[in-house]
Motif scaffolding. Structure first.
Motif, PDB file in Angstrom:
ATOM      1  N   ARG A 165       0.622  -1.228  -0.073  1.00  0.00           N
ATOM      2  CA  ARG A 165      -0.144   0.024  -0.012  1.00  0.00           C
ATOM      3  C   ARG A 165       1.014   1.048  -0.029  1.00  0.00           C
ATOM      4  O   ARG A 165       0.317   2.311   0.170  1.00  0.00           O
ATOM      5  N   PHE A 166       2.160   1.073   0.008  1.00  0.00           N
ATOM      6  CA  PHE A 166       2.982   2.108  -0.016  1.00  0.00           C
ATOM      7  C   PHE A 166       3.417   2.984  -1.379  1.00  0.00           C
ATOM      8  O   PHE A 166       3.661   2.074  -2.428  1.00  0.00           O
ATOM      9  N   GLY A 167       3.134   4.119  -1.526  1.00  0.00           N
ATOM     10  CA  GLY A 167       3.534   5.100  -2.549  1.00  0.00           C
ATOM     11  C   GLY A 167       4.347   6.219  -2.528  1.00  0.00           C
ATOM     12  O   GLY A 167       4.505   6.671  -1.230  1.00  0.00           O
ATOM     13  N   VAL A 168       5.188   6.594  -3.502  1.00  0.00           N
ATOM     14  CA  VAL A 168       5.921   7.711  -3.451  1.00  0.00           C
ATOM     15  C   VAL A 168       5.525   8.662  -4.139  1.00  0.00           C
ATOM     16  O   VAL A 168       4.768   8.460  -5.391  1.00  0.00           O
ATOM     17  N   LEU A 169       5.221  10.010  -3.602  1.00  0.00           N
ATOM     18  CA  LEU A 169       4.785  11.308  -4.476  1.00  0.00           C
ATOM     19  C   LEU A 169       5.963  11.990  -4.799  1.00  0.00           C
ATOM     20  O   LEU A 169       6.980  12.406  -3.803  1.00  0.00           O
ATOM     21  N   SER A 170       6.465  12.077  -6.134  1.00  0.00           N
ATOM     22  CA  SER A 170       7.470  12.943  -6.532  1.00  0.00           C
ATOM     23  C   SER A 170       6.840  14.428  -7.172  1.00  0.00           C
ATOM     24  O   SER A 170       6.401  14.310  -8.199  1.00  0.00           O
ATOM     25  N   PHE A 171       7.016  15.464  -6.403  1.00  0.00           N
ATOM     26  CA  PHE A 171       6.986  16.614  -7.028  1.00  0.00           C
ATOM     27  C   PHE A 171       7.928  17.357  -7.569  1.00  0.00           C
ATOM     28  O   PHE A 171       9.186  17.460  -7.223  1.00  0.00           O
ATOM     29  N   ARG A 172       7.322  18.039  -8.645  1.00  0.00           N
ATOM     30  CA  ARG A 172       8.608  19.162  -9.329  1.00  0.00           C
ATOM     31  C   ARG A 172       7.684  20.475  -9.243  1.00  0.00           C
ATOM     32  O   ARG A 172       6.801  20.533  -9.797  1.00  0.00           O
ATOM     33  N   ALA A 173       8.728  21.281  -9.020  1.00  0.00           N
ATOM     34  CA  ALA A 173       8.280  22.641  -8.605  1.00  0.00           C
ATOM     35  C   ALA A 173       8.327  23.384 -10.173  1.00  0.00           C
ATOM     36  O   ALA A 173       9.425  23.206 -10.795  1.00  0.00           O
ATOM     37  N   ARG A 174       7.486  24.219 -10.378  1.00  0.00           N
ATOM     38  CA  ARG A 174       7.775  25.276 -11.406  1.00  0.00           C
ATOM     39  C   ARG A 174       7.619  26.637 -11.079  1.00  0.00           C
ATOM     40  O   ARG A 174       8.048  27.314 -11.651  1.00  0.00           O
ATOM     41  N   THR A 175       6.984  26.707  -9.958  1.00  0.00           N
ATOM     42  CA  THR A 175       7.303  27.963  -9.186  1.00  0.00           C
ATOM     43  C   THR A 175       7.649  28.103  -7.690  1.00  0.00           C
ATOM     44  O   THR A 175       7.100  27.137  -7.108  1.00  0.00           O
ATOM     45  N   LEU A 176       8.285  29.010  -7.266  1.00  0.00           N
ATOM     46  CA  LEU A 176       8.468  29.197  -5.950  1.00  0.00           C
ATOM     47  C   LEU A 176       8.248  30.647  -5.600  1.00  0.00           C
ATOM     48  O   LEU A 176       8.755  31.747  -6.078  1.00  0.00           O
ATOM     49  N   ASP A 177       7.347  30.785  -4.373  1.00  0.00           N
ATOM     50  CA  ASP A 177       7.134  32.126  -3.856  1.00  0.00           C
ATOM     51  C   ASP A 177       7.851  32.275  -2.585  1.00  0.00           C
ATOM     52  O   ASP A 177       7.585  31.394  -1.751  1.00  0.00           O
ATOM     53  N   TRP A 178       8.697  33.017  -2.535  1.00  0.00           N
ATOM     54  CA  TRP A 178       9.868  33.149  -1.268  1.00  0.00           C
ATOM     55  C   TRP A 178       9.211  34.279  -0.511  1.00  0.00           C
ATOM     56  O   TRP A 178       9.167  35.461  -0.963  1.00  0.00           O
ATOM     57  N   PHE A 179       8.841  34.200   0.897  1.00  0.00           N
ATOM     58  CA  PHE A 179       8.373  35.113   1.437  1.00  0.00           C
ATOM     59  C   PHE A 179       8.975  35.252   3.029  1.00  0.00           C
ATOM     60  O   PHE A 179       9.193  34.270   3.698  1.00  0.00           O
ATOM     61  N   GLU A 180       9.689  36.454   3.201  1.00  0.00           N
ATOM     62  CA  GLU A 180      10.663  36.427   4.343  1.00  0.00           C
ATOM     63  C   GLU A 180      10.035  37.658   5.510  1.00  0.00           C
ATOM     64  O   GLU A 180       9.806  38.554   4.997  1.00  0.00           O
ATOM     65  N   LEU A 181       9.328  37.237   6.480  1.00  0.00           N
ATOM     66  CA  LEU A 181       8.881  38.192   7.741  1.00  0.00           C
ATOM     67  C   LEU A 181       9.977  38.739   8.442  1.00  0.00           C
ATOM     68  O   LEU A 181      10.866  38.014   8.738  1.00  0.00           O
ATOM     69  N   ARG A 182      10.207  39.938   8.462  1.00  0.00           N
ATOM     70  CA  ARG A 182      11.182  40.908   8.913  1.00  0.00           C
ATOM     71  C   ARG A 182      10.544  41.715  10.026  1.00  0.00           C
ATOM     72  O   ARG A 182       9.498  42.248   9.943  1.00  0.00           O
ATOM     73  N   GLN A 183      11.498  42.716  10.965  1.00  0.00           N
ATOM     74  CA  GLN A 183      10.840  43.327  11.728  1.00  0.00           C
ATOM     75  C   GLN A 183      10.194  44.574  10.938  1.00  0.00           C
ATOM     76  O   GLN A 183       9.334  45.169  11.464  1.00  0.00           O
ATOM     77  N   GLN A 184      10.876  45.006  10.013  1.00  0.00           N
ATOM     78  CA  GLN A 184      10.589  46.050   9.058  1.00  0.00           C
ATOM     79  C   GLN A 184      10.944  45.480   7.408  1.00  0.00           C
ATOM     80  O   GLN A 184      11.737  44.796   7.336  1.00  0.00           O
ATOM     81  N   ASP A 185      10.063  45.865   6.552  1.00  0.00           N
ATOM     82  CA  ASP A 185      10.270  45.815   5.230  1.00  0.00           C
ATOM     83  C   ASP A 185      10.209  44.155   4.718  1.00  0.00           C
ATOM     84  O   ASP A 185      11.318  43.559   4.549  1.00  0.00           O
ATOM     85  N   ASN A 186       9.187  43.548   4.999  1.00  0.00           N
ATOM     86  CA  ASN A 186       9.081  42.250   4.570  1.00  0.00           C
ATOM     87  C   ASN A 186       9.415  41.881   3.206  1.00  0.00           C
ATOM     88  O   ASN A 186       9.428  42.919   2.380  1.00  0.00           O
ATOM     89  N   ARG A 187      10.192  40.875   3.002  1.00  0.00           N
ATOM     90  CA  ARG A 187      10.672  40.773   1.452  1.00  0.00           C
ATOM     91  C   ARG A 187       9.826  39.461   0.884  1.00  0.00           C
ATOM     92  O   ARG A 187       9.657  38.416   1.625  1.00  0.00           O
ATOM     93  N   ARG A 188       9.828  39.731  -0.304  1.00  0.00           N
ATOM     94  CA  ARG A 188       9.015  38.342  -1.083  1.00  0.00           C
ATOM     95  C   ARG A 188       9.588  38.526  -2.633  1.00  0.00           C
ATOM     96  O   ARG A 188      10.029  39.616  -3.481  1.00  0.00           O
ATOM     97  N   ALA A 189       9.972  37.361  -3.112  1.00  0.00           N
ATOM     98  CA  ALA A 189      10.600  37.175  -4.285  1.00  0.00           C
ATOM     99  C   ALA A 189       9.850  35.932  -5.061  1.00  0.00           C
ATOM    100  O   ALA A 189       9.369  34.987  -4.408  1.00  0.00           O
ATOM    101  N   LEU A 190       9.587  36.051  -6.590  1.00  0.00           N
ATOM    102  CA  LEU A 190       8.882  34.898  -7.145  1.00  0.00           C
ATOM    103  C   LEU A 190      10.240  34.226  -8.112  1.00  0.00           C
ATOM    104  O   LEU A 190      11.083  34.935  -8.842  1.00  0.00           O
ATOM    105  N   PHE A 191       9.860  32.913  -8.310  1.00  0.00           N
ATOM    106  CA  PHE A 191      10.993  32.163  -9.144  1.00  0.00           C
ATOM    107  C   PHE A 191      10.151  31.275  -9.979  1.00  0.00           C
ATOM    108  O   PHE A 191       9.462  30.596  -9.499  1.00  0.00           O
TER     109      PHE A 191
END
Length: 191
Positions: free
Chosen positions: A149-175
């Motif tokens: 009953r065991f299966g493996v899921l292989s995920f391949r990313a097409r996009t990455l949304d990177w988001f960093e919470l900071r004290q000031q000026d949160n940063r976000r980038a898309l790849f």
């Protein structure tokens, strides 16, 4: 840090998480869509990550709803948040399923400890279950039942949304990545 460094750092975090149970990205949300087009999110354990191919690997019971959902629609989102790094990673891409008996499932199964293998030997995910008394151990299951009953899921990313919470000026980038996993484009966006 430039965009290429941020992309490399994000994938390094995921690679580390696959090997480190205490990592903030070890458990992530895998979000699929069911037959009624309703979003379905669940926590999964990150088992492997590959920066070069932009792939992640998860394990599952092939009797689960997610296995069936992914057979009909392989498009998913993966969402993780690490409180220590104050970093959110949201990836979109597709999943390929590797069922019992496949080379990928056989290799993954061989690397699992016995206690994890037994997870797949019980009843189907989501079925009703009577809990045993706290002092009683459940009846042992045959490990071979789990392997079937065991299966493996292989995920391949097409996009990455990177988001960093900071004290000031949160940063976000898309790849964006191409079909081989190669970096194709990155840009800063407003958080």
């Amino acid at each position: 840090m430039d965009l290429a460094d941020i992309d490399a750092s994000a994938w390094a975090e995921l690679e580390t998480a696959a090997a480190a149970p205490q990592s903030g990205f070890r458990h992530v949300n895998l979000c699929s869509v069911d037959a009624e087009a309703r979003p379905q999110a669940r926590m999964v354990v990150l088992r492997a990550a590959g920066r070069a191919t932009r792939c992640l690997e998860f394990h599952t019971d092939t009797r689960s709803r997610k296995w069936l959902e992914l057979s009909a629609n392989p498009h998913v989102a993966v969402l993780g948040f690490c409180p220590q790094a104050r970093l959110q990673l949201r990836l979109q891409g597709t999943v390929e399923r590797h069922g019992p008996g496949s080379e990928r499932a056989e290799t993954a199964w061989a690397s699992l400890p016995g206690r994890t293998r037994m997870t797949y030997a019980g009843g189907p995910p989501g079925d009703e279950r009577a809990f045993e008394a706290m002092d009683e151990l459940p009846e042992p299951h045959d490990e071979a039942e789990g392997k079937a009953r065991f299966g493996v899921l292989s995920f391949r990313a097409r996009t990455l949304d990177w988001f960093e919470l900071r004290q000031q000026d949160n940063r976000r980038a898309l790849f964006r990545y191409d079909e081989t996993g190669a970096f194709s484009h990155g840009r800063w966006v407003y958080p």
